[in-house]
Scaffold this motif. Structure first.
Motif, mmCIF file in Angstrom:
data_model
loop_
_atom_site.group_PDB
_atom_site.id
_atom_site.type_symbol
_atom_site.label_atom_id
_atom_site.label_comp_id
_atom_site.label_asym_id
_atom_site.label_seq_id
_atom_site.Cartn_x
_atom_site.Cartn_y
_atom_site.Cartn_z
ATOM 1 N N PRO A 374 0.792 -1.234 0.000
ATOM 2 C CA PRO A 374 0.000 0.000 0.000
ATOM 3 C C PRO A 374 0.819 1.277 0.000
ATOM 4 N N ASP A 375 1.970 1.280 0.714
ATOM 5 C CA ASP A 375 2.754 2.519 0.761
ATOM 6 C C ASP A 375 3.289 2.903 -0.610
ATOM 7 N N GLU A 376 3.606 1.901 -1.446
ATOM 8 C CA GLU A 376 4.054 2.202 -2.802
ATOM 9 C C GLU A 376 2.905 2.754 -3.644
ATOM 10 N N THR A 381 0.022 6.894 -6.665
ATOM 11 C CA THR A 381 -1.278 7.516 -6.938
ATOM 12 C C THR A 381 -1.416 8.907 -6.356
ATOM 13 N N GLY A 382 -0.680 9.191 -5.277
ATOM 14 C CA GLY A 382 -0.844 10.450 -4.575
ATOM 15 C C GLY A 382 -2.057 10.470 -3.670
ATOM 16 N N LEU A 383 -2.715 9.310 -3.503
ATOM 17 C CA LEU A 383 -3.890 9.218 -2.636
ATOM 18 C C LEU A 383 -3.472 8.995 -1.193
ATOM 19 N N PRO A 384 -4.301 9.387 -0.215
ATOM 20 C CA PRO A 384 -3.992 9.088 1.190
ATOM 21 C C PRO A 384 -4.016 7.572 1.440
ATOM 22 N N LEU A 385 -3.243 7.141 2.431
ATOM 23 C CA LEU A 385 -3.186 5.716 2.748
ATOM 24 C C LEU A 385 -4.562 5.127 3.060
ATOM 25 N N PRO A 386 -5.422 5.786 3.868
ATOM 26 C CA PRO A 386 -6.751 5.186 4.133
ATOM 27 C C PRO A 386 -7.557 4.954 2.859
ATOM 28 N N THR A 387 -7.419 5.861 1.878
ATOM 29 C CA THR A 387 -8.151 5.675 0.629
ATOM 30 C C THR A 387 -7.653 4.450 -0.125
ATOM 31 N N VAL A 388 -6.320 4.289 -0.153
ATOM 32 C CA VAL A 388 -5.738 3.109 -0.812
ATOM 33 C C VAL A 388 -6.186 1.836 -0.106
ATOM 34 N N LEU A 389 -6.135 1.853 1.239
ATOM 35 C CA LEU A 389 -6.542 0.675 1.998
ATOM 36 C C LEU A 389 -8.028 0.367 1.800
ATOM 37 N N GLY A 390 -8.835 1.397 1.560
ATOM 38 C CA GLY A 390 -10.246 1.170 1.307
ATOM 39 C C GLY A 390 -10.521 0.627 -0.085
ATOM 40 N N LEU A 400 -10.288 -8.443 -9.354
ATOM 41 C CA LEU A 400 -9.327 -7.696 -10.154
ATOM 42 C C LEU A 400 -7.921 -7.783 -9.607
ATOM 43 N N VAL A 401 -7.779 -7.931 -8.305
ATOM 44 C CA VAL A 401 -6.462 -8.126 -7.697
ATOM 45 C C VAL A 401 -6.560 -9.272 -6.695
ATOM 46 N N VAL A 402 -5.413 -9.799 -6.318
ATOM 47 C CA VAL A 402 -5.350 -10.852 -5.310
ATOM 48 C C VAL A 402 -4.306 -10.464 -4.272
ATOM 49 N N ALA A 403 -4.504 -10.903 -3.056
ATOM 50 C CA ALA A 403 -3.566 -10.625 -1.980
ATOM 51 C C ALA A 403 -2.593 -11.782 -1.840
ATOM 52 N N ASP A 404 -1.343 -11.456 -1.521
ATOM 53 C CA ASP A 404 -0.376 -12.489 -1.144
ATOM 54 C C ASP A 404 0.517 -11.920 -0.056
ATOM 55 N N GLY A 405 1.529 -12.673 0.354
ATOM 56 C CA GLY A 405 2.353 -12.249 1.480
ATOM 57 C C GLY A 405 3.124 -10.974 1.224
ATOM 58 N N ALA A 406 3.318 -10.614 -0.047
ATOM 59 C CA ALA A 406 4.083 -9.413 -0.389
ATOM 60 C C ALA A 406 3.214 -8.186 -0.592
ATOM 61 N N GLY A 407 1.912 -8.349 -0.542
ATOM 62 C CA GLY A 407 1.011 -7.232 -0.755
ATOM 63 C C GLY A 407 -0.156 -7.626 -1.635
ATOM 64 N N HIS A 408 -0.400 -6.880 -2.705
ATOM 65 C CA HIS A 408 -1.449 -7.190 -3.678
ATOM 66 C C HIS A 408 -0.846 -7.205 -5.074
ATOM 67 N N ARG A 409 -1.386 -8.050 -5.925
ATOM 68 C CA ARG A 409 -0.968 -8.104 -7.319
ATOM 69 C C ARG A 409 -2.200 -8.249 -8.191
ATOM 70 N N LEU A 410 -2.033 -7.946 -9.472
ATOM 71 C CA LEU A 410 -3.125 -8.122 -10.404
ATOM 72 C C LEU A 410 -3.543 -9.579 -10.470
ATOM 73 N N ALA A 411 -4.855 -9.818 -10.577
ATOM 74 C CA ALA A 411 -5.324 -11.180 -10.822
ATOM 75 C C ALA A 411 -4.772 -11.655 -12.164
#
Length: 420
Positions: A374-376, A381-390, A400-411
């Motif tokens: 999320p921090d990347e 994007t220039g968006l706030p962290l809460p917006t990205v997390l939402g 559209l995306v999947v979660a893994d141990g490193a973060g999120h990636r495209l499906a």
């Protein structure tokens, strides 16, 4: 106040000042004789104690005086109510229509069971906090306390959370809030704050259960978060204005987080911690306990692994919003989740057209061949962290995306589309 008399409010305000939360003798007395009579009795017993005239006390009166007499002098319930009002706080009592009877029913039953052992001679007060219903609740905010607990989730964990834990807590909170689960936590640093912010980021209510008076947010550095939570949800405490949070008040407060939640998720927790205490209360109330696994090398995930490995009552392992919904969701919730995943034949463009602008911006920032944290995404994007997390849980449940141990990636299908 739904017909609640000033006499009742003053009596319960007095009792909240002179007795610690979850006091068995005080709760038992109020159950038998009502708050008004017990408040008057407490004052008489305190005066007799001050004059050393206690020989005529019954055993029950001795316990009641022991629990209350030290704080009666100087107690001013009228002043407490006035100070609370100046801070936008009001007192909710069981006699009012606002009282969460359904939510606290499990705690009421646990209190009755504990009262039996108390009367049988087991008078040692549990260090983890007694499972006793509150006498009253000091409340700030416009949320609906009466219906709290019908569809809610407690998300708790370490104050010293890792980036992994904060990300998961915010991700889960935002995704569950989008599905109309009220997020409940304790307002502390770390996992608590991440959970509250995740819910607030998607415009949903959240409930902060505080261990101290609501006129003094604790921790002070989370005062702005408390204000946002009050604007969109509720702040709740058993303690009157001016009460400082103490260790034992945190432990007794945790039973309310468990009671207010349909189920409790522990994201990160040391083996001995407040989050583990909350999980214990949830188990005693018969509420589902869930835990997020973490690195085996992280002490912050040790408590989660203990809960998962408990042979008597293991917690349910959860890694996504969908996992939590399967445990505490209503019939049809999972099907509703499935309906948001693009069906075979749905084009990528059709799925993207359904996204709001911020969520589309997050999707467009996803790298084609690797996972991203999320921090990347915030930097790109220039968006706030809460917006990205939402946005991330929405993208995940849409397939559209999947979660893994490193973060999120495209499906996979969307990665292929991005490469061509």
């Amino acid at each position: 106040m739904g017909g609640v008399t000033e006499q009742v409010l003053l009596a319960r305000a007095l009792l909240s000042r002179v007795a610690e939360p979850a006091s068995i003798p005080v709760w038992d007395a109020v159950r038998k004789r009502g708050a008004v009579r017990v408040a008057a009795e407490v004052c008489r017993l305190a005066e007799a104690t001050r004059l050393d005239d206690t020989e005529s006390f019954t055993p029950e009166q001795q316990e009641l005086a022991k629990a209350t007499a030290a704080r009666v002098d100087g107690a001013d319930p009228g002043a407490d109510l006035e100070i609370a009002a100046r801070h936008g706080v009001h007192l909710v009592v069981p006699e009012s229509a606002e009282w969460p009877h359904f939510t606290l029913s499990a705690l009421e039953a646990a209190g009755v069971r504990r009262l039996r052992t108390w009367n049988a001679g087991k008078r040692d007060i549990a260090e983890y906090g007694e499972p006793i219903p509150p006498l009253s609740l000091w409340v700030r905010g416009g949320g609906d306390l009466a219906t709290l607990g019908t569809q809610s989730v407690g998300i708790v964990g370490s104050r010293a959370s890792t980036p992994y834990g904060s990300h998961v807590a915010g991700d889960l909170a935002a995704g569950l809030a989008r599905r109309e689960f009220t997020v409940v936590s304790g307002g502390a640093h770390g996992i608590d704050a991440a959970a509250h912010r995740g819910a607030l980021a998607v415009g949903a209510p959240t409930v902060v259960v505080s261990a101290g008076g609501l006129d003094r947010p604790y921790p002070v550095s989370n005062a702005a978060l408390f204000d946002r939570a009050a604007a969109q949800g509720l702040l709740v405490s058993e303690s009157p204005p001016g009460c400082a949070p103490r260790r034992h008040r945190f432990l007794t407060r945790n039973r309310l987080i468990a009671a207010f939640s349909t189920g409790t998720v522990v994201v990160e927790a040391a083996a001995r911690s407040g989050a583990m205490n909350t999980a214990g209360h949830a188990q005693r109330l018969g509420r589902p306990v869930m835990a997020v696994p973490g690195p085996v090398t992280s002490t912050m995930s040790a408590g989660c692994h203990v809960l998962l490995a408990n042979s008597d009552a293991p917690a349910t392992l959860v890694t996504s919003v969908r996992d939590v919904v399967q445990v505490i969701g209503r019939i049809g919730d999972e099907a509703a989740d499935e309906s948001r995943v693009p069906k075979r034949g749905t084009t990528l463009q059709q799925a993207l057209d359904e996204l709001d602008p911020a969520t589309r911006l997050v999707f467009d920032a996803m790298p084609a061949r690797r996972a991203v944290r999320p921090d990347e995404l915030v930097r790109v994007t220039g968006l706030p962290l809460p917006t990205v997390l939402g946005a991330l849980p929405d993208l995940e449940t849409r397939g559209l995306v999947v979660a893994d141990g490193a973060g999120h990636r495209l499906a996979p299908s969307d990665r292929n589309a991005a490469e061509h």
